[in-house]
Scaffold this motif. Structure first.
Motif, mmCIF file in Angstrom:
data_model
loop_
_atom_site.group_PDB
_atom_site.id
_atom_site.type_symbol
_atom_site.label_atom_id
_atom_site.label_comp_id
_atom_site.label_asym_id
_atom_site.label_seq_id
_atom_site.Cartn_x
_atom_site.Cartn_y
_atom_site.Cartn_z
ATOM 1 N N CYS A 96 67.520 72.597 33.114
ATOM 2 C CA CYS A 96 66.907 73.622 33.650
ATOM 3 C C CYS A 96 67.112 74.788 32.767
ATOM 4 O O CYS A 96 68.346 75.366 32.604
ATOM 5 C CB CYS A 96 67.421 73.832 35.307
ATOM 6 S SG CYS A 96 66.669 75.383 35.892
ATOM 7 N N ASP A 97 66.236 75.494 32.376
ATOM 8 C CA ASP A 97 66.249 76.657 31.671
ATOM 9 C C ASP A 97 66.638 77.915 32.367
ATOM 10 O O ASP A 97 67.120 79.221 31.719
ATOM 11 C CB ASP A 97 64.833 77.203 30.881
ATOM 12 C CG ASP A 97 65.065 77.988 29.723
ATOM 13 O OD1 ASP A 97 65.976 78.149 29.101
ATOM 14 O OD2 ASP A 97 64.156 78.991 29.582
ATOM 15 N N GLU A 98 66.731 78.040 33.831
ATOM 16 C CA GLU A 98 67.111 78.926 34.661
ATOM 17 C C GLU A 98 68.668 78.955 34.971
ATOM 18 O O GLU A 98 69.290 80.200 34.861
ATOM 19 C CB GLU A 98 66.262 79.112 35.559
ATOM 20 C CG GLU A 98 64.949 79.251 35.607
ATOM 21 C CD GLU A 98 64.058 79.416 37.112
ATOM 22 O OE1 GLU A 98 64.707 79.690 37.833
ATOM 23 O OE2 GLU A 98 62.852 79.215 36.674
ATOM 24 N N ASP A 144 59.756 68.172 37.541
ATOM 25 C CA ASP A 144 59.381 69.463 37.180
ATOM 26 C C ASP A 144 60.532 70.565 37.920
ATOM 27 O O ASP A 144 60.644 71.652 37.258
ATOM 28 C CB ASP A 144 57.894 69.893 37.756
ATOM 29 C CG ASP A 144 57.042 69.094 37.098
ATOM 30 O OD1 ASP A 144 57.109 68.931 35.671
ATOM 31 O OD2 ASP A 144 55.910 68.793 37.764
ATOM 32 N N PHE A 145 60.691 70.396 39.173
ATOM 33 C CA PHE A 145 61.852 71.060 39.673
ATOM 34 C C PHE A 145 63.000 70.804 39.799
ATOM 35 O O PHE A 145 63.506 69.781 39.637
ATOM 36 C CB PHE A 145 61.243 71.054 41.324
ATOM 37 C CG PHE A 145 59.787 71.661 41.265
ATOM 38 C CD1 PHE A 145 59.432 73.060 41.398
ATOM 39 C CD2 PHE A 145 58.905 70.562 41.635
ATOM 40 C CE1 PHE A 145 58.073 73.425 41.685
ATOM 41 C CE2 PHE A 145 57.267 71.288 41.860
ATOM 42 C CZ PHE A 145 57.273 72.587 41.750
ATOM 43 N N CYS A 146 63.988 71.909 39.268
ATOM 44 C CA CYS A 146 65.165 71.794 39.370
ATOM 45 C C CYS A 146 65.942 71.614 40.872
ATOM 46 O O CYS A 146 65.697 72.282 41.761
ATOM 47 C CB CYS A 146 66.022 72.982 38.774
ATOM 48 S SG CYS A 146 67.928 72.970 38.591
ATOM 49 N N PRO A 147 66.678 70.224 40.696
ATOM 50 C CA PRO A 147 67.256 70.141 41.973
ATOM 51 C C PRO A 147 68.238 70.986 42.401
ATOM 52 O O PRO A 147 68.715 71.062 43.882
ATOM 53 C CB PRO A 147 67.881 68.531 41.860
ATOM 54 C CG PRO A 147 68.184 68.608 40.396
ATOM 55 C CD PRO A 147 66.895 69.373 39.634
ATOM 56 N N VAL A 148 68.880 71.880 41.769
ATOM 57 C CA VAL A 148 69.782 72.819 42.119
ATOM 58 C C VAL A 148 69.321 74.108 42.530
ATOM 59 O O VAL A 148 69.603 74.562 43.676
ATOM 60 C CB VAL A 148 70.773 72.955 40.926
ATOM 61 C CG1 VAL A 148 71.937 73.986 41.275
ATOM 62 C CG2 VAL A 148 71.485 71.635 40.525
ATOM 63 N N CYS A 149 68.566 74.630 41.673
ATOM 64 C CA CYS A 149 68.060 76.190 41.821
ATOM 65 C C CYS A 149 66.599 76.161 42.490
ATOM 66 O O CYS A 149 66.246 77.324 42.717
ATOM 67 C CB CYS A 149 68.304 77.070 40.415
ATOM 68 S SG CYS A 149 67.102 76.736 39.225
#
Length: 685
Positions: free
Chosen positions: A428-430, A466-471
């Protein structure tokens, strides 16, 4: 030796296999195909060699139906008549190259790790290009009466031998006459095969003045660990101990993981110790090897310093020092065996003492110290020249690193960047989250042919998402490194700097090419980008800047010990930086990783405790045996699955097999069958 001399310099011809003594030797043949678990063969000892033969000496023996001349090592001597056995032909050398204790260690390693014994010989014993033995053909007495007038081709062969003074190399003769013809003449008693064995060079013994002996005992425990001192500080300690050892009439070995440090330590020694010292770092010439073994036998070699290659030499030492112990885990020469185990087996049943030295001991040694109650001489690590830089935006080069490079134009700058092509991981790039295997906890690797994330250990697969499971972020992306890309980027930014690159893709495995790049960089370079190949250069530079530009790549390598590898890589650089008064910068997306937290708090044990906890949960060493089989014969797949216990885990990836188990013995039968064609790597603590 039974035989006769023939014209020629330094030659002895062994003709006979008669006149056996009452001794039988078991010989480990050196150069035969690795198809035998125990390539041991028994031979009789000629009377002439009865007093010279000894365990650990190399001999010439007749091997196979054609009595081909082979070299081997005597591993056992017994009493008895060997009337039905072939005689050994002679000694390769009058010196022992290994003692009984060293041979015991090699055979123990062979049995435990399924490593062919000949592979171990090449890794731990300096066989080298020693005295030669060659096969010759000579005419037997009365040959004239045994050949017929109409056998023109055979008469030509006899005349050819006569033209060469009655003696010719077998290989030379085979160039002009067929093997069948030569064999026919031999069977009819017209010619015979004899062996020319080169005589040993006369060695001038060195004359050293007697040492003033103190006869005091060496005051250290049987096992001691030196921790927290950089290698220069440790070397000062070693020199004092070595001086005590030599003055007490004893001998010592100092073993390093890399030959560059052997040379450095030799230069560090005072002259009064140097004159009793020999360096052994790998295969060396016959003259040097004979001088070494002569020195060991005569007693004027008191200290051997070298790589693991010199550990089992028959010095009969009292003290062994293993320095930079934490770096041995990546030494290819040791195959898959850790240095602690080899040394512990070697000093067993003896009064030898051993010191393990490291800036910070390996995970394995730290555990052994706790389990075996080994004394540790510990100093607190300084770890003051390190700064962790948060790479929030996942930039190739952060503004902070650019600023560091800008401010240090007068210093040599080393930029560590892993070579490209290992693998691509998904993050995750974020928030920096990396998708990992739920079974093993290692990062999943992207396989383009499957368009999926795959665990390289257990084979677990997962679709891309596609979606980060953390943020909850939507910036999941692939990351893959490359040194060449970094070099070009830096050259564009710093056009006034001389930028170099050092990795396998540049050197192509050429030692000469590597040395050329190193020399040019040292003379006129400003910045060098590279892999682990740049690390040895640090010892040559004072006040350098070292940048880990993409340590996250190694951190997320899909192996269970990737964190351990990163930790000790950083420890190595920090040790050099302390000695050279230099600074280290680490650029990462994971500043809260336990490795960086432990370094910031100057407490490496935080990392070790957390790493052990993680491995226990995932059943990795030291809580299970981890076996990798390369070049696995797939025909054994079903047999492997039948042997498997319910608690064992077996994963297949092409011709590579990975096994997690607490009991290796159940796989012994298969390992014994495949070990000559496959590489079996067993990791345990």
């Amino acid at each position: 030796m039974v035989g006769r001399d023939t014209p020629g310099k330094n030659s002895t011809l062994s003709r006979s296999l008669n006149h056996s003594s009452n001794k039988i030797v078991d010989v480990l043949i050196e150069d035969i195909p690795l198809k035998s678990d125990y390539p041991l063969y028994s031979f009789s000892v000629p009377v002439e060699l009865e007093d010279e033969i000894d365990v650990g000496k190399r001999v010439f023996v007749p091997f196979g139906k054609g009595n081909r001349l082979k070299k081997g090592i005597v591993v056992n001597i017994s009493e008895g008549r060997g009337d039905n056995l072939k005689n050994i032909f002679g000694l390769v050398s009058k010196y022992k190259i290994i003692d009984e204790n060293g041979l015991r260690v090699l055979f123990k390693l062979k049995d435990k790790y399924y490593i062919p014994i000949n592979s171990l010989l090449k890794k731990f014993i300096p066989l080298g290009k020693s005295k030669k033995g060659e096969e010759f053909i000579v005419l037997k007495d009365g040959y004239e009466n045994k050949i017929k007038e109409n056998e023109k081709r055979k008469i030509d062969c006899v005349n050819f031998i006569l033209e060469n003074d009655g003696s010719i190399k077998l290989n030379t003769l085979k160039k002009f006459f067929s093997t069948n013809l030569i064999k026919n003449l031999e069977n009819r008693g017209i010619i015979e095969k004899i062996y020319k064995i080169e005589k040993e060079r006369e060695i001038t013994k060195k004359d050293y003045k007697n040492i003033s002996l103190t006869k005091e005992e060496i005051k250290i425990p049987d096992k001691l660990i030196i921790s927290g001192l950089n290698y220069v500080e440790r070397w000062k300690y070693y020199v004092k101990k070595l001086d005590d050892v030599i003055k007490s009439g004893n001998k010592a070995k100092v073993i390093f993981p890399e030959r560059i440090y052997v040379d450095d330590f030799y230069d560090f020694l005072p002259d009064e110790i140097k004159k009793f010292t020999y360096k052994v770092t790998g295969e060396f010439g016959k003259k040097i090897r004979e001088d070494l073994f002569q020195g060991i036998e005569d007693g004027y070699v008191k200290l051997i310093i070298g790589t693991a290659f010199s550990l089992l030499l028959p010095l009969n030492e009292k003290l062994i020092i293993i320095d930079m112990e934490d770096r041995f885990r990546n030494v290819e020469e040791l195959l898959n065996v850790n240095i602690y185990e080899i040394v512990s087996d070697y000093i067993e049943r003896s009064d030898k003492k051993v010191i393990f030295g490291a800036y910070f001991p390996s995970l394995n040694l730290t555990l052994k110290a706790k389990r075996e109650n080994i004394e540790i001489k510990k100093e607190r690590l300084h770890l003051k020249n390190i700064k962790i830089i948060y790479n929030r935006e996942d930039l190739l080069i952060t503004p902070e690193i650019k600023n560091v490079i800008n401010k240090n134009k007068d210093k040599k700058i080393f930029i560590f960047y892993p070579r490209k092509g290992y693998f691509t991981y998904f993050l995750c790039d974020e928030c920096g989250y990396v998708e990992k295997c739920p079974n093993d906890g290692v990062p999943l690797t992207y396989f383009s042919e499957k368009n999926k994330l795959v665990c390289k250990i257990c084979g677990f697969e997962k679709n891309l998402f596609d979606f980060c499971p953390v943020c909850g972020g939507i910036t999941m992306k692939f990351t893959s490194p490359g040194t060449e890309r970094v070099k070009e980027r830096i050259k564009k930014i710093y056009k006034d700097r001389n930028v170099y690159q050092l990795d396998e893709s540049i050197t192509g495995g050429s030692k000469k090419k590597r040395e050329e790049i190193e020399k040019e960089f040292m003379q006129k370079g400003d910045i060098i980008v590279g892999t682990n190949m740049i690390l040895p250069l640090l010892r040559k530079v004072n006040d350098f800047i070292f940048v880990f530009l993409n340590i996250d790549f190694v951190l997320n390598f899909p192996e269970y010990d990737s964190f351990e590898n990163v930790f000790y890589l950083i420890i190595r650089v920090l040790e050099e930086s302390e000695i050279k008064n230099s600074k280290v910068f680490i650029q990462t997306k994971f500043p809260k990783n336990i490795i960086f937290e432990s370094l910031n708090q100057k407490n490496p044990y935080l990392f070790l405790n957390e790493e052990l906890k993680r491995r226990k949960e995932s059943k990795f060493p030291p809580y299970a045996k981890y076996i990798t089989i390369e070049n696995f014969d797939l025909s054994y797949t079903e047999s492997l699955k039948k042997i498997k216990d319910n608690e064992d885990e077996i994963y297949f990836e092409d011709n590579v097999v990975k096994i997690k188990t607490k009991n290796i013995d159940r796989y012994k039968e298969i390992f014994d069958k495949i070990k000559f064609n496959s590489r079996i790597i067993i990791k345990e603590f």
